[in-house]
Design a protein around this motif. Structure first.
Motif, PDB file in Angstrom:
ATOM      1  N   PRO A 110     -15.879  -7.699 -33.216  1.00 30.68           N
ATOM      2  CA  PRO A 110     -15.719  -8.829 -32.294  1.00 30.68           C
ATOM      3  C   PRO A 110     -14.240  -9.024 -31.956  1.00 30.68           C
ATOM      4  CG  PRO A 110     -17.072  -9.434 -34.194  1.00 30.68           C
ATOM      5  CD  PRO A 110     -16.430  -8.124 -34.519  1.00 30.68           C
ATOM      6  N   MET A 111     -13.958  -9.422 -30.738  1.00 31.34           N
ATOM      7  CA  MET A 111     -12.569  -9.682 -30.377  1.00 31.34           C
ATOM      8  C   MET A 111     -12.489 -10.833 -29.394  1.00 31.34           C
ATOM      9  SD  MET A 111     -11.718  -8.659 -26.989  1.00 31.34           S
ATOM     10  CE  MET A 111     -10.019  -8.134 -27.116  1.00 31.34           C
ATOM     11  N   VAL A 112     -11.378 -11.573 -29.500  1.00 37.14           N
ATOM     12  CA  VAL A 112     -11.080 -12.670 -28.587  1.00 37.14           C
ATOM     13  C   VAL A 112      -9.695 -12.422 -27.999  1.00 37.14           C
ATOM     14  CG1 VAL A 112     -10.834 -15.164 -28.280  1.00 37.14           C
ATOM     15  CG2 VAL A 112     -12.403 -14.268 -30.033  1.00 37.14           C
ATOM     16  N   ALA A 113      -9.593 -12.447 -26.685  1.00 32.17           N
ATOM     17  CA  ALA A 113      -8.307 -12.290 -26.011  1.00 32.17           C
ATOM     18  C   ALA A 113      -7.825 -13.645 -25.512  1.00 32.17           C
ATOM     19  CB  ALA A 113      -8.438 -11.326 -24.840  1.00 32.17           C
ATOM     20  N   ILE A 114      -6.538 -13.919 -25.711  1.00 32.38           N
ATOM     21  CA  ILE A 114      -5.898 -15.124 -25.179  1.00 32.38           C
ATOM     22  C   ILE A 114      -4.947 -14.676 -24.080  1.00 32.38           C
ATOM     23  CG2 ILE A 114      -4.636 -17.231 -25.700  1.00 32.38           C
ATOM     24  CD1 ILE A 114      -7.068 -17.002 -27.429  1.00 32.38           C
ATOM     25  N   VAL A 115      -5.198 -15.106 -22.850  1.00 31.54           N
ATOM     26  CA  VAL A 115      -4.362 -14.678 -21.725  1.00 31.54           C
ATOM     27  C   VAL A 115      -3.851 -15.901 -20.968  1.00 31.54           C
ATOM     28  CG1 VAL A 115      -5.704 -12.553 -21.484  1.00 31.54           C
ATOM     29  CG2 VAL A 115      -6.262 -14.526 -20.063  1.00 31.54           C
ATOM     30  N   PRO A 116      -2.688 -15.800 -20.326  1.00 33.57           N
ATOM     31  CA  PRO A 116      -2.162 -16.929 -19.545  1.00 33.57           C
ATOM     32  C   PRO A 116      -3.059 -17.243 -18.344  1.00 33.57           C
ATOM     33  CG  PRO A 116      -0.447 -15.301 -20.015  1.00 33.57           C
ATOM     34  CD  PRO A 116      -1.747 -14.670 -20.374  1.00 33.57           C
ATOM     35  N   HIS A 117      -2.995 -18.483 -17.886  1.00 30.39           N
ATOM     36  CA  HIS A 117      -3.759 -18.886 -16.700  1.00 30.39           C
ATOM     37  C   HIS A 117      -3.368 -18.058 -15.480  1.00 30.39           C
ATOM     38  CE1 HIS A 117      -6.114 -22.281 -18.072  1.00 30.39           C
ATOM     39  NE2 HIS A 117      -5.069 -22.814 -18.670  1.00 30.39           N
ATOM     40  N   SER A 118      -2.146 -17.547 -15.467  1.00 32.64           N
ATOM     41  CA  SER A 118      -1.660 -16.812 -14.299  1.00 32.64           C
ATOM     42  C   SER A 118      -2.347 -15.464 -14.106  1.00 32.64           C
ATOM     43  CB  SER A 118      -0.146 -16.598 -14.413  1.00 32.64           C
ATOM     44  OG  SER A 118       0.175 -15.891 -15.603  1.00 32.64           O
ATOM     45  N   VAL A 119      -3.043 -14.964 -15.111  1.00 31.08           N
ATOM     46  CA  VAL A 119      -3.734 -13.681 -14.979  1.00 31.08           C
ATOM     47  C   VAL A 119      -5.017 -13.904 -14.188  1.00 31.08           C
ATOM     48  CG1 VAL A 119      -4.818 -11.759 -16.189  1.00 31.08           C
ATOM     49  CG2 VAL A 119      -2.791 -12.857 -17.159  1.00 31.08           C
ATOM     50  N   PRO A 120      -5.166 -13.276 -13.016  1.00 28.22           N
ATOM     51  CA  PRO A 120      -6.374 -13.474 -12.214  1.00 28.22           C
ATOM     52  C   PRO A 120      -7.637 -13.082 -12.979  1.00 28.22           C
ATOM     53  CG  PRO A 120      -4.673 -12.398 -10.916  1.00 28.22           C
ATOM     54  CD  PRO A 120      -4.186 -12.406 -12.334  1.00 28.22           C
ATOM     55  N   ALA A 121      -8.697 -13.858 -12.776  1.00 29.70           N
ATOM     56  CA  ALA A 121      -9.940 -13.649 -13.517  1.00 29.70           C
ATOM     57  C   ALA A 121     -10.503 -12.256 -13.299  1.00 29.70           C
ATOM     58  CB  ALA A 121     -10.961 -14.712 -13.114  1.00 29.70           C
ATOM     59  N   GLU A 122     -10.364 -11.712 -12.081  1.00 29.65           N
ATOM     60  CA  GLU A 122     -10.953 -10.411 -11.802  1.00 29.65           C
ATOM     61  C   GLU A 122     -10.294  -9.285 -12.604  1.00 29.65           C
ATOM     62  OE1 GLU A 122      -8.195 -11.474  -8.276  1.00 29.65           O
ATOM     63  OE2 GLU A 122      -9.694 -12.470  -9.541  1.00 29.65           O
ATOM     64  N   ARG A 123      -9.059  -9.503 -13.050  1.00 28.73           N
ATOM     65  CA  ARG A 123      -8.401  -8.477 -13.857  1.00 28.73           C
ATOM     66  C   ARG A 123      -8.891  -8.484 -15.303  1.00 28.73           C
ATOM     67  NH1 ARG A 123      -2.108  -9.220 -12.014  1.00 28.73           N
ATOM     68  NH2 ARG A 123      -2.456  -9.274  -9.764  1.00 28.73           N
ATOM     69  N   LEU A 124      -9.677  -9.494 -15.650  1.00 26.96           N
ATOM     70  CA  LEU A 124     -10.186  -9.592 -17.020  1.00 26.96           C
ATOM     71  C   LEU A 124     -11.601  -9.051 -17.159  1.00 26.96           C
ATOM     72  CD1 LEU A 124      -8.835 -13.191 -17.632  1.00 26.96           C
ATOM     73  CD2 LEU A 124      -7.807 -11.041 -18.397  1.00 26.96           C
ATOM     74  N   VAL A 125     -12.175  -8.610 -16.052  1.00 29.40           N
ATOM     75  CA  VAL A 125     -13.531  -8.057 -16.091  1.00 29.40           C
ATOM     76  C   VAL A 125     -13.646  -6.885 -17.074  1.00 29.40           C
ATOM     77  CG1 VAL A 125     -15.311  -6.884 -14.718  1.00 29.40           C
ATOM     78  CG2 VAL A 125     -14.121  -8.878 -13.784  1.00 29.40           C
ATOM     79  N   PRO A 126     -12.649  -5.984 -17.155  1.00 26.87           N
ATOM     80  CA  PRO A 126     -12.776  -4.882 -18.128  1.00 26.87           C
ATOM     81  C   PRO A 126     -12.886  -5.347 -19.576  1.00 26.87           C
ATOM     82  CG  PRO A 126     -11.087  -4.369 -16.500  1.00 26.87           C
ATOM     83  CD  PRO A 126     -11.455  -5.803 -16.299  1.00 26.87           C
ATOM     84  N   VAL A 127     -12.363  -6.536 -19.892  1.00 24.02           N
ATOM     85  CA  VAL A 127     -12.513  -7.080 -21.251  1.00 24.02           C
ATOM     86  C   VAL A 127     -13.928  -7.626 -21.438  1.00 24.02           C
ATOM     87  CG1 VAL A 127     -11.657  -8.756 -22.923  1.00 24.02           C
ATOM     88  CG2 VAL A 127     -10.057  -7.674 -21.326  1.00 24.02           C
ATOM     89  N   LEU A 128     -14.369  -8.430 -20.475  1.00 24.78           N
ATOM     90  CA  LEU A 128     -15.689  -9.045 -20.567  1.00 24.78           C
ATOM     91  C   LEU A 128     -16.800  -7.998 -20.553  1.00 24.78           C
ATOM     92  CD1 LEU A 128     -15.029 -11.958 -18.050  1.00 24.78           C
ATOM     93  CD2 LEU A 128     -15.148 -12.140 -20.542  1.00 24.78           C
ATOM     94  N   SER A 129     -16.610  -6.941 -19.779  1.00 25.00           N
ATOM     95  CA  SER A 129     -17.648  -5.917 -19.679  1.00 25.00           C
ATOM     96  C   SER A 129     -17.802  -5.115 -20.964  1.00 25.00           C
ATOM     97  CB  SER A 129     -17.350  -4.970 -18.513  1.00 25.00           C
ATOM     98  OG  SER A 129     -16.147  -4.248 -18.744  1.00 25.00           O
TER      99      SER A 129
END
Length: 369
Positions: A110-129
């Motif tokens: 299991p992993m949890v990533a903490i990212v700044p609000h400035s990172v667009p949501a679409e760039r985080l899809v590879p983590v969620l997927s």
């Protein structure tokens, strides 16, 4: 202050007075020696004026960035010590999160990533997927690191950091230097790389030394909208202070205030000066021009931040000479798939000729521009 520790003694965190621990043991081949080829290719640039510059393209990793080197070493050491690890927390501006999600998926962690609000949501899809959880919080990397520390304690999870707080970050990046030693040999005179906290450049340099080569001239490049190390270098300071001004750049991957860990920047400052190198900053316009040039002339899709070295070389041609290596730290796929990519017009009249052909061949066909 730098303290040397053995591989067995290495622990997460800074020492007394914020001392940075670096592992004295050589990076073992299991973390870098690929059985058939280097983990990332070395490409001679065709950008006008940059002919002869070698591009070390780190976008070829599984997750698309050099952070795979850090995560492979960090997770490898963690799981060797704690095979029952319950999970990990990763503060990130994007690339470290994708890398950790990639490797954690392979280990069922299991992993949890903490990212700044400035990172667009679409760039985080590879983590969620890949099954990772993502928390968006704070303005920049410094905020993400602070929250990640508290969350890891609450969950009992291990922290995977890509700053000097983790001795495995710099250690894992030595693999870049070890690869370059095999790809080029003793002809490396200058290494140019984008820098946030700095393990990528320091680790590369230490890897070259581990391979028995001389330390080349080191050039660290930051975004002018958040450049604490470049500012200290230009002012002739011996220590880096956190960036207190407005963060004004789209280069999120290298826009780190270094609040809470300015000694990371001081480590970079020291090794750059020892190599008779320099730290410089480039504008977002220069970064955009460099990304477009890499796509047009070298066919390389690079992350916006990863173009910093090329941007500096395009501006300062005095740095361009035989033996210059420029590190492209990450692929630009997250930008491109989100529609954030330049549309380059082909040279000549090819578009008009194709349109003229389509008028008679298939009037319903559409030429994209």
């Amino acid at each position: 202050m730098i303290t040397k520790v053995s591989r067995a003694e290495a622990q997460f965190g800074y020492g007394p007075g914020g001392a940075i621990a670096e592992i004295g043991d050589s990076l073992p081949e299991s973390y870098w020696a690929h059985p058939h080829h280097a983990w990332s290719p070395l490409i001679a640039s065709r950008i006008p004026g940059l002919e002869g510059v070698w591009l070390k393209y780190e976008g070829s990793h599984l997750s698309g960035s050099f952070k795979d080197r850090i995560m492979a070493a960090s997770l490898g050491e963690l799981l060797a010590r704690e095979p029952g690890c319950p999970g990990v927390v990763v503060p990130s501006s994007g690339n470290a999160a994708v890398s950790a999600a990639t490797l954690c998926a392979r280990h069922g962690l299991p992993m949890v990533a903490i990212v700044p609000h400035s990172v667009p949501a679409e760039r985080l899809v590879p983590v969620l997927s890949r099954g990772g959880l993502v928390v968006r919080a704070g303005e920049g990397p410094s905020d993400a690191y602070a929250l990640a520390g508290a969350l890891s304690e609450q969950l009992g999870f291990f922290r995977l950091y890509s700053t000097f707080a983790s001795p495995w970050a710099e250690w894992g990046c030595r693999s870049i230097g070890l690869e370059l030693a095999g790809q080029i040999g003793a002809g490396i005179g200058c290494v140019v790389a984008p820098v946030s906290a700095g393990p990528v450049l320091v680790g590369l340099a230490n890897g070259l030394v581990q391979a028995g080569l001389a330390m080349p001239r080191l050039v660290a490049v930051q975004a002018s909208g958040c450049a604490p190390i470049a500012r200290a270098f230009a002012a002739g300071l011996d220590a880096v202070e956190p960036w207190a001004g407005v963060v004004d750049t789209k280069a999120a991957a290298i826009a780190d205030r270094l609040a809470g860990y300015p000694q990371d920047g001081t480590r970079v400052l020291g090794i750059v000066r020892a190599s008779h190198g320099l730290v410089a900053a480039v504008s977002d316009d220069e970064l955009a021009a460099a990304r477009a040039a890499l796509l047009r002339h070298d066919g390389l899709d690079a992350e916006f931040s990863a173009c910093a070295g090329v941007a500096l070389l395009m501006r300062d041609r005095a740095l361009v000479r035989n033996g210059t290596v420029c590190v492209i730290t990450a692929s630009g796929f997250k930008h491109t798939f989100a529609g954030e990519a330049p549309r380059l017009v082909p040279d000549g009249d090819l578009g008009e000729r194709v349109e003229a052909f389509l008028v008679g061949a298939d009037p319903a066909a559409e030429l994209l521009r």
